[in-house]
Design an enzyme around this catalytic site. Structure first.
Site, mmCIF file in Angstrom:
data_model
loop_
_atom_site.group_PDB
_atom_site.id
_atom_site.type_symbol
_atom_site.label_atom_id
_atom_site.label_comp_id
_atom_site.label_asym_id
_atom_site.label_seq_id
_atom_site.Cartn_x
_atom_site.Cartn_y
_atom_site.Cartn_z
ATOM 1 N N THR A 1 -8.769 -0.233 8.330
ATOM 2 C CA THR A 1 -7.965 0.112 9.164
ATOM 3 C C THR A 1 -6.988 1.293 9.079
ATOM 4 O OG1 THR A 1 -8.503 -1.629 10.748
ATOM 5 C CG2 THR A 1 -6.859 -0.413 11.474
ATOM 6 N N ALA B 1 -0.837 7.346 -4.042
ATOM 7 C CA ALA B 1 -1.903 8.142 -5.326
ATOM 8 C C ALA B 1 -2.447 7.494 -6.218
ATOM 9 C CB ALA B 1 -0.416 9.007 -5.836
ATOM 10 N N THR B 2 -2.000 5.959 -6.449
ATOM 11 C CA THR B 2 -2.654 5.332 -7.441
ATOM 12 C C THR B 2 -4.128 5.118 -6.933
ATOM 13 O OG1 THR B 2 -0.985 4.063 -8.032
ATOM 14 C CG2 THR B 2 -2.743 2.951 -8.425
ATOM 15 N N CYS C 1 7.608 4.090 -12.741
ATOM 16 C CA CYS C 1 6.305 3.648 -12.272
ATOM 17 C C CYS C 1 5.737 2.619 -13.002
ATOM 18 C CB CYS C 1 5.473 4.938 -12.148
ATOM 19 S SG CYS C 1 6.079 6.266 -10.822
ATOM 20 N N ASN D 1 5.659 13.508 -14.049
ATOM 21 C CA ASN D 1 6.908 12.509 -13.708
ATOM 22 C C ASN D 1 8.091 12.126 -14.284
ATOM 23 O OD1 ASN D 1 4.293 11.163 -14.462
ATOM 24 N ND2 ASN D 1 5.694 9.393 -14.533
ATOM 25 N N GLN E 1 3.659 14.541 -8.193
ATOM 26 C CA GLN E 1 5.120 14.875 -8.301
ATOM 27 C C GLN E 1 5.449 16.175 -7.556
ATOM 28 O OE1 GLN E 1 7.665 13.117 -9.112
ATOM 29 N NE2 GLN E 1 6.673 11.044 -9.658
ATOM 30 N N ALA F 1 2.839 10.062 -0.074
ATOM 31 C CA ALA F 1 3.961 10.248 0.977
ATOM 32 C C ALA F 1 5.348 10.009 0.390
ATOM 33 C CB ALA F 1 3.507 9.886 2.500
ATOM 34 N N HIS F 2 5.553 8.832 -0.251
ATOM 35 C CA HIS F 2 6.821 8.240 -0.754
ATOM 36 C C HIS F 2 7.602 9.077 -1.597
ATOM 37 C CE1 HIS F 2 6.155 6.008 -4.669
ATOM 38 N NE2 HIS F 2 4.928 6.031 -4.443
HETATM 39 C C1 LIG Z 1 2.287 11.431 -11.383
HETATM 40 C C2 LIG Z 1 1.965 9.998 -10.579
HETATM 41 N N1 LIG Z 1 0.892 9.666 -10.277
HETATM 42 C C3 LIG Z 1 0.674 8.693 -9.607
HETATM 43 C C4 LIG Z 1 1.592 7.734 -9.018
HETATM 44 C C5 LIG Z 1 1.495 6.590 -8.191
HETATM 45 O O1 LIG Z 1 1.749 6.843 -6.785
HETATM 46 P P1 LIG Z 1 1.703 5.668 -5.700
HETATM 47 O O2 LIG Z 1 3.009 4.995 -5.954
HETATM 48 O O3 LIG Z 1 1.584 6.511 -4.329
HETATM 49 O O4 LIG Z 1 0.696 4.679 -5.861
HETATM 50 C C6 LIG Z 1 2.957 8.179 -9.391
HETATM 51 C C7 LIG Z 1 4.277 7.386 -9.266
HETATM 52 O O5 LIG Z 1 4.180 6.326 -8.828
HETATM 53 C C8 LIG Z 1 3.167 9.469 -10.181
HETATM 54 O O6 LIG Z 1 4.311 9.782 -10.386
#
Ligand SMILES: Cc1ncc(COP(=O)(O)O)c(C=O)c1O
Length: 390
Positions: free
Chosen positions: A244, A70-71, A332, A155, A183, A204-205
């Site tokens: 890839t 998601a980042t 995070c 989150n 979330q 996914a995580h």
């Molecule tokens: C609301 C939200 N956005 C983005 C992220 C980042 O996701 P990722 O760890 O897949 O980069 C998180 C958690 O890490 C999150 O809670």
């Protein structure tokens, strides 16, 4: 060990691991290799997974672009829109309670001369704490606004934002809306069509899948959303994101989201009962404890609890219950010793923000574990209060 930090990450479901395994050792082809069966098998698996993931959020498969998480999805959405040569203007609107993966790209754009408006939310103490009033979005949009970015669920305090109304406002004003749904996906039903968002990030995580794989939904009609490419190279993901393809990750992501879909209603009811029971027990047995964020019965994720422990530092409490994994502030941003920016944005002082614990229940949390965690927490707080009064 009792794991109650499911906002930070989740345990990979063994059924997901099982689905992924053959894609490491048997079908290890590159999904971009078009000339042999190894590549073909990988490509077919990616296509089927894309279909499953798209269906889970009511999108078309062509609207799903795989990323590393998601980042990256947030960065691609925000910078992808803001850096388009043909954009509406250089103004972006977001919210003070967003994740760092939204706020940091916005900060960087601001340093380059973009204008960024960060909206405030309902303050601590309100039954709607953390909620964003769509009227604020409307008031902030100008004829220079190229993007609004608002998360679906927070989150730290689990508040669910009124995205469908915010999307209506954005659409009326001709502005694109990006939504960080990291979330929320897998926890509440999400349809990109019903919400009306133009871009949506998820990973996914957070839904019992593997780390290192995420996706960005990009609307392809009414309107078609165009992004400036951020990672270029081999042209994978139709040129939007080269690199890839992580085939085992994609397969695991699809399996994970499929399981969440199948178990969504029953699981959220089960977690709500456990979460509410935990909070009732804590307020009955610990003096001065209170809820942070919106009311439990309101627009809040069923597995989220955030509590304030007056005059007791969250981290000190955690040290007294080493077999219970919870979080004080956002995991995070664990590298950031500052008190949570989300809690600060609710109007809490740095000290108040430090005196909180975030508890995130999950699929593998049992009623027995919740009871044990409550015992440990009550004992830890009692021990610390005993120390300070002696
Ligand atoms: C609301 C939200 N956005 C983005 C992220 C980042 O996701 P990722 O760890 O897949 O980069 C998180 C958690 O890490 C999150 O809670």
């Amino acid at each position: 060990m009792i794991y109650l930090d499911n906002h930070a990450t989740t345990r990979v479901d063994p059924r997901v691991v099982e689905a992924m395994l053959p894609w490491f050792t048997e079908h290890y082809g590159n999904a971009g290799s078009v000339v042999h069966p190894f590549g073909e098998a990988a490509r077919d698996a990616v296509a089927a997974s894309r279909q499953t993931i798209a269906a889970a959020i009511d999108a078309d498969p062509e609207e799903i672009f795989f990323t590393s998480g998601a980042t990256e999805s947030n960065n691609l959405a925000i910078r992808g829109v803001a850096e388009r040569p043909k954009r509406r203007g250089d103004h972006l609107v977001s919210v003070a309670t967003e994740h760092r993966a939204v706020l940091d790209p916005l900060d960087r754009l601001a340093k380059r001369g973009y204008a960024v408006t960060l909206l405030d939310v309902e303050q601590d103490g309100s039954p709607l704490a953390g909620w964003l009033d769509p009227q604020q979005v409307s008031d902030a949009i100008t004829d220079q606004t190229c993007l609004v970015s608002v998360m679906l669920a927070n989150n730290e305090i689990g508040v669910i934002e009124p995205i469908a109304e915010i999307a209506r406002v954005c659409r009326e004003r001709g502005v694109l809306l990006h939504c960080d749904a990291t979330q929320a996906i897998g926890k509440i039903a999400v349809s990109v069509r019903e919400l009306g968002v133009d871009l949506m990030s998820f990973t996914a995580h957070k839904l019992y899948g593997p780390k290192g794989i995420g996706a960005l939904y990009v609307r392809r009609r009414d309107p078609i959303v165009r992004l400036e490419t951020q990672i270029s190279g081999g042209g994978q993901e139709r040129g939007r994101r080269s690199g890839t393809t992580n085939v085992p990750g994609v397969v695991g992501f699809a399996k994970a989201i499929e399981l969440c879909q199948a178990e969504l209603t029953s699981e959220s009811q089960r977690l709500r009962v456990l979460r509410d029971g935990l909070f009732e027990r804590l307020i009955a047995e610990v003096e001065g404890i209170r809820l942070v964020g919106p009311t439990l019965a309101g627009d809040r994720l069923a597995h989220n609890l955030n509590i304030a422990l007056p005059a007791l530092d969250g981290e000190t409490v955690m040290l007294r219950m080493p077999d219970v994994a919870v979080s004080s502030g956002a995991a995070c941003s664990a590298t950031d010793p500052e008190p949570s920016h989300v809690l600060r944005a609710l109007g809490m002082t740095p000290d108040q923000a430090r005196c909180t614990l975030r508890i995130g229940l999950g699929r593998f949390t049992t009623a027995e574990e919740v009871e044990q965690a409550a015992d440990r927490l009550i004992a830890a707080i009692g021990g610390l209060r005993g120390l300070s009064s002696s």
